[in-house]
Write an enzyme that holds these catalytic residues in place. Structure first.
Site, PDB file in Angstrom:
ATOM      1  CD  GLU A  39      -3.006  -0.666  -0.113  1.00 39.09           C
ATOM      2  OE1 GLU A  39      -3.091   0.496  -0.535  1.00 39.09           O
ATOM      3  OE2 GLU A  39      -3.607  -1.619  -0.642  1.00 39.09           O
ATOM      4  CE1 TYR A 122      -7.038   3.560  -0.395  1.00 38.75           C
ATOM      5  CE2 TYR A 122      -4.680   3.387   0.015  1.00 38.75           C
ATOM      6  CZ  TYR A 122      -5.803   2.999  -0.689  1.00 38.75           C
ATOM      7  OH  TYR A 122      -5.706   2.031  -1.644  1.00 38.75           O
ATOM      8  CG  ASP A 140      -7.702   5.687  -3.181  1.00 36.92           C
ATOM      9  OD1 ASP A 140      -8.896   5.451  -3.499  1.00 36.92           O
ATOM     10  OD2 ASP A 140      -6.742   5.092  -3.700  1.00 36.92           O
TER      11      ASP A 140
END
Ligand code: SF4
Length: 347
Positions: A39, A122, A140
């Site tokens: 991520e 996020y 996001d």
């Protein structure tokens, strides 16, 4: 559809994801460490570009303690070319906190994960849902685009109130099981079907019958995004200085843009050949040859560097620069892409 109707997305989206999900290296094993690293890499990097970096990172630093103890140069080399190097430094700081405060384990609660350096709402939502199976949305720009089209909402998606409302509505829509798949299905739809650039592929979309923008023919006007400020442009002259098979580099100050990485010497502005001669003399260098090279451009989020260069063969290497062989430069001196673009001109 409205935000309150988002639970209607779950079944068709999970069904579609089951049949269309891409095989990606970070989806093979949803251990929190692996999901976290992926991520962070994907925050500013395209999926295809991130894949080889991710594989190399996992082979070299496959766990929290190895990342926590990695030498800085090794970490920067693993990140070299990805840009936004603060991401890598924060990964290491967070790993060190996990070693010191969490017994070397990945924390298990949303609040503990959110408290780590470099992790915002996020990323915490993505890790908690994908790796830990919790109903925590990861909202996001991609998700905001999809939801604003589905609901026909033309408010600016940069407004915190819009993001807050979407996050709240999605949290209420999460299924009891397959939370990670639901998070990833939204991301995947935004990447493959309800795309950011160009025309969304509504004909392939499992949510077409629910979509307000599709019904109103308004897909391409959404999302509403405030215009960005133009980038600040900076001219610079890069000096590729060679001496006895070595090239001059210097380390950037820590803390600022690209802090701690290595660069070729450069000066502000677009210098003439005569001005470069004078600059080299000021540095105590006497070039035997001086020729102009290619110009390059490097774009950061808010900044653009227009870089011209000169190649100089110097008779002496006696000054404050670090003179290194091309092999050492490649192996031991992490250099940002902005300067790495000039390496080929040294050959
Ligand atoms: Fe996006 Fe079109 Fe699907 Fe609506 S129907 S969510 S605009 S791809």
């Amino acid at each position: 559809m409205t935000l309150a109707e988002l639970p209607q997305l779950v079944a068709p989206l999970l069904d579609w994801y089951g049949q269309n999900a891409r095989m990606l290296p970070w989806r093979e094993n949803t251990d929190p460490y692996r999901v976290w690293v992926s991520e962070i890499m994907l925050q500013q990097t395209r999926v295809e570009a991130a894949k080889p970096y991710y594989d190399r990172f996992m082979q070299t630093l496959p766990g929290i303690s190895l990342l926590a103890g990695a030498p800085e140069a090794q970490l920067m080399k693993l990140w070299e070319g990805l840009g936004y190097y603060t991401r890598a430094r924060n990964l290491q700081k967070a790993a060190q906190i996990m070693v010191e405060k969490h017994g070397g384990q990945f924390p298990r609660t949303y609040e503990e994960i959110l408290a780590l350096p470099g992790i915002g709402g996020y990323t915490a939502g993505a890790i908690c849902s994908i790796a830990l199976g919790k109903p925590t949305p990861a909202v996001d720009g991609n998700v905001l685009r999809v939801i604003s089209r589905l609901t026909g909402d033309n408010r600016d998606i940069a407004l915190p109130v819009v993001k807050g409302a979407v996050t709240e509505a999605l949290a209420a829509a999460y299924p009891a099981r397959h939370c990670g798949d639901f998070t990833q299905s939204l991301m995947e739809l935004g990447a493959l079907v309800c795309v950011p650039n160009g025309i969304p592929k509504c004909g392939e979309c499992p949510l077409q019958s629910l979509c307000t923008a599709y019904r109103e023919g308004n897909q391409q006007n959404l999302p509403n995004k405030a215009k960005k400020k133009p980038r600040n442009k900076i001219n610079m002259t890069v000096l590729l200085l060679r001496c006895n098979g070595r090239v001059a580099v210097r380390q950037r100050e820590s803390g600022g843009l690209l802090g701690g990485l290595w660069e070729f010497p450069h000066v502000a502005g677009r210098l003439t050949q005569a001005e470069v001669q004078k600059q080299l003399a000021d540095w105590g260098l006497a070039p035997q040859s001086l020729i102009p090279g290619q110009t390059k451009k490097h774009i950061f989020t808010h900044l653009e560097w227009d870089m011209m260069c000169f190649l100089a063969d110097c008779g002496n290497a006696d000054n404050d620069f670090c003179w290194v062989t091309p092999a050492a430069l490649q192996k031991d001196f992490p250099m940002p892409t902005a300067f790495g673009k000039f390496v080929l001109q040294l050959k």
